[in-house]
Design an enzyme around this catalytic site. Structure first.
Site, PDB file in Angstrom:
ATOM      1  N   LYS A  83       0.838  -1.211   0.000  1.00 26.14           N
ATOM      2  CA  LYS A  83       0.000   0.000   0.000  1.00 26.14           C
ATOM      3  C   LYS A  83       0.872   1.261   0.000  1.00 26.14           C
ATOM      4  CE  LYS A  83      -2.006  -1.143   3.906  1.00 26.14           C
ATOM      5  NZ  LYS A  83      -1.282  -2.381   4.192  1.00 26.14           N
ATOM      6  N   ARG A 120      -0.258  -8.896  13.196  1.00 23.36           N
ATOM      7  CA  ARG A 120      -0.854  -7.864  12.330  1.00 23.36           C
ATOM      8  C   ARG A 120      -1.690  -8.498  11.225  1.00 23.36           C
ATOM      9  NH1 ARG A 120       4.380  -5.262  10.687  1.00 23.36           N
ATOM     10  NH2 ARG A 120       3.192  -4.048   9.191  1.00 23.36           N
TER      11      ARG A 120
HETATM   12  P1  AP5 Z   1       4.889  -1.547   1.865  1.00 24.37           P
HETATM   13  O1  AP5 Z   1       4.489  -0.743   0.699  1.00 24.37           O
HETATM   14  O2  AP5 Z   1       5.654  -0.872   2.958  1.00 24.37           O
HETATM   15  O3  AP5 Z   1       3.611  -2.349   2.453  1.00 24.37           O
HETATM   16  P2  AP5 Z   1       2.307  -1.819   3.176  1.00 24.37           P
HETATM   17  O4  AP5 Z   1       1.138  -2.509   2.556  1.00 24.37           O
HETATM   18  O5  AP5 Z   1       2.279  -0.337   3.201  1.00 24.37           O
HETATM   19  O6  AP5 Z   1       2.554  -2.461   4.594  1.00 24.37           O
HETATM   20  P3  AP5 Z   1       2.559  -1.836   6.061  1.00 24.37           P
HETATM   21  O7  AP5 Z   1       3.272  -2.849   6.912  1.00 24.37           O
HETATM   22  O8  AP5 Z   1       3.080  -0.447   6.107  1.00 24.37           O
HETATM   23  O9  AP5 Z   1       1.062  -1.863   6.361  1.00 24.37           O
HETATM   24  P4  AP5 Z   1       0.435  -1.894   7.703  1.00 24.37           P
HETATM   25  O10 AP5 Z   1      -0.943  -1.676   7.253  1.00 24.37           O
HETATM   26  O11 AP5 Z   1       0.637  -3.070   8.565  1.00 24.37           O
HETATM   27  O12 AP5 Z   1       1.208  -0.758   8.520  1.00 24.37           O
HETATM   28  P5  AP5 Z   1       0.766   0.672   8.953  1.00 24.37           P
HETATM   29  O13 AP5 Z   1       1.955   1.517   9.008  1.00 24.37           O
HETATM   30  O14 AP5 Z   1      -0.406   1.127   8.157  1.00 24.37           O
HETATM   31  O15 AP5 Z   1       5.725  -2.807   1.316  1.00 24.37           O
HETATM   32  C1  AP5 Z   1       6.301  -3.762   2.203  1.00 24.37           C
HETATM   33  C2  AP5 Z   1       7.672  -4.196   1.638  1.00 24.37           C
HETATM   34  O16 AP5 Z   1       7.480  -4.899   0.411  1.00 24.37           O
HETATM   35  C3  AP5 Z   1       8.618  -3.036   1.309  1.00 24.37           C
HETATM   36  O17 AP5 Z   1       9.927  -3.417   1.645  1.00 24.37           O
HETATM   37  C4  AP5 Z   1       8.494  -2.846  -0.226  1.00 24.37           C
HETATM   38  O18 AP5 Z   1       9.705  -2.404  -0.809  1.00 24.37           O
HETATM   39  C5  AP5 Z   1       8.163  -4.274  -0.675  1.00 24.37           C
HETATM   40  N1  AP5 Z   1       7.233  -4.302  -1.808  1.00 24.37           N
HETATM   41  C6  AP5 Z   1       6.088  -3.583  -1.962  1.00 24.37           C
HETATM   42  N2  AP5 Z   1       5.467  -3.920  -3.105  1.00 24.37           N
HETATM   43  C7  AP5 Z   1       6.224  -4.899  -3.690  1.00 24.37           C
HETATM   44  C8  AP5 Z   1       6.094  -5.648  -4.894  1.00 24.37           C
HETATM   45  N3  AP5 Z   1       5.045  -5.497  -5.734  1.00 24.37           N
HETATM   46  N4  AP5 Z   1       7.061  -6.559  -5.173  1.00 24.37           N
HETATM   47  C9  AP5 Z   1       8.106  -6.738  -4.319  1.00 24.37           C
HETATM   48  N5  AP5 Z   1       8.293  -6.041  -3.176  1.00 24.37           N
HETATM   49  C10 AP5 Z   1       7.351  -5.133  -2.852  1.00 24.37           C
HETATM   50  O19 AP5 Z   1       0.187   0.409  10.429  1.00 24.37           O
HETATM   51  C11 AP5 Z   1       1.067   0.111  11.509  1.00 24.37           C
HETATM   52  C12 AP5 Z   1       0.253   0.091  12.797  1.00 24.37           C
HETATM   53  O20 AP5 Z   1      -0.348   1.383  13.038  1.00 24.37           O
HETATM   54  C13 AP5 Z   1      -0.937  -0.885  12.827  1.00 24.37           C
HETATM   55  O21 AP5 Z   1      -0.530  -2.206  13.178  1.00 24.37           O
HETATM   56  C14 AP5 Z   1      -1.823  -0.229  13.882  1.00 24.37           C
HETATM   57  O22 AP5 Z   1      -1.351  -0.478  15.177  1.00 24.37           O
HETATM   58  C15 AP5 Z   1      -1.646   1.268  13.597  1.00 24.37           C
HETATM   59  N6  AP5 Z   1      -2.636   1.768  12.629  1.00 24.37           N
HETATM   60  C16 AP5 Z   1      -2.379   2.285  11.392  1.00 24.37           C
HETATM   61  N7  AP5 Z   1      -3.518   2.633  10.783  1.00 24.37           N
HETATM   62  C17 AP5 Z   1      -4.527   2.354  11.640  1.00 24.37           C
HETATM   63  C18 AP5 Z   1      -5.950   2.462  11.552  1.00 24.37           C
HETATM   64  N8  AP5 Z   1      -6.552   2.941  10.463  1.00 24.37           N
HETATM   65  N9  AP5 Z   1      -6.675   2.054  12.630  1.00 24.37           N
HETATM   66  C19 AP5 Z   1      -6.067   1.586  13.753  1.00 24.37           C
HETATM   67  N10 AP5 Z   1      -4.744   1.431  13.878  1.00 24.37           N
HETATM   68  C20 AP5 Z   1      -3.973   1.794  12.832  1.00 24.37           C
END
Ligand code: AP5
Length: 219
Positions: A16, A174
């Protein structure tokens, strides 16, 4: 032009954040990531940041009330007049309903929900190899998108680090939390005719055009 509010839905590691960066540049609308907003609050040592930390460390969702208030404030900022790429929000039905309410009050709406579908094996591999720049936030992967020099950001030379919630135990938690609390949004948005599935198990460069094509058709 009609504002473009685009929701990116998908499990942790689906890509994402990576895709949102590219879309934000192409469409000239901000990338609003709830996780990044929490991490910024934490870096600033605010009350919100400290509250969020206790949930993030365990891989649990931050309570809806605070999350909704934080995103509502961000989306009301002047740079979101033309829309935004919403990454990681909404994550519960209550958040989705709040988003709809907030946008409707302004005469706006979500024009598309892009659901990035990726296998669990791929998610674990992606999260385990993720490195982030401490300075500019650029995201790399040790195998799939490595920096030119290990540990150093290509864009700004900043130091690369791994997120504290990217350990195998928290990753699994997660993903479980995603399946229990966020995956129901897939059917929620499908029933509203807003959901488009994007096959995410291919390279970063291959995923982006599929998203842009869907946005062009719906927004
Ligand atoms: P990346 O793009 O970083 O993945 P992502 O989907 O953004 O994953 P996140 O781990 O950031 O999502 P998340 O939802 O768990 O975390 P968030 O920060 O929102 O890609 C991952 C890796 O893969 C990278 O190294 C990239 O280079 C690689 N990659 C990407 N695409 C690729 C491809 N096509 N091919 C190969 N490699 C690829 O949330 C963290 C915490 O915050 C949550 O656990 C929660 O506690 C809190 N939080 C955040 N939002 C909320 C909410 N709305 N409500 C309640 N709590 C929340």
């Amino acid at each position: 032009m009609k504002p473009k509010f685009i929701v990116l839905l998908g499990a942790p590691g689906a890509g994402k954040g990576t895709q949102a960066e590219g879309l934000s540049k192409t469409l000239s609308i901000p990338h609003v990531a709830s996780g990044d907003l929490f991490r910024e609050a934490l870096a600033e040592g605010t009350e919100l940041g400290l509250l969020a930390k206790s949930y993030i460390e365990k891989g649990e969702l931050v309570p809806d009330k605070v999350t909704i208030a934080m995103v509502q404030k961000r989306v009301a900022a002047s740079d979101c007049e033309g829309g935004a790429i919403l990454d990681g929000f909404p994550r519960t039905i209550e958040q989705a309903e709040a988003l709809k309410r907030v946008l409707t009050e302004e005469g706006k709406s979500v024009c598309i929900v892009l659901y990035i579908k990726v296998s669990t094996e791929t998610l674990m591999a992606r999260l385990g190899g993720r490195w982030i720049c401490r300075n500019c936030g650029a995201v790399y992967h040790s195998l799939f998108d490595p920096p030119k020099e290990a540990g150093k950001c290509d864009k700004c030379g900043g130091e690369l680090y791994q997120r504290s919630d990217d350990t195998p135990e928290v990753q699994r938690k997660r993903i479980d939390v995603y399946l229990a609390q966020t995956a129901p949004l897939i059917e929620h948005y499908r029933s509203q005719g807003l959901l488009v599935e994007i096959y995410g198990d291919k390279s970063i460069e291959e995923v982006q055009p599929d998203m842009l094509k869907a946005i062009e058709t719906s927004c």
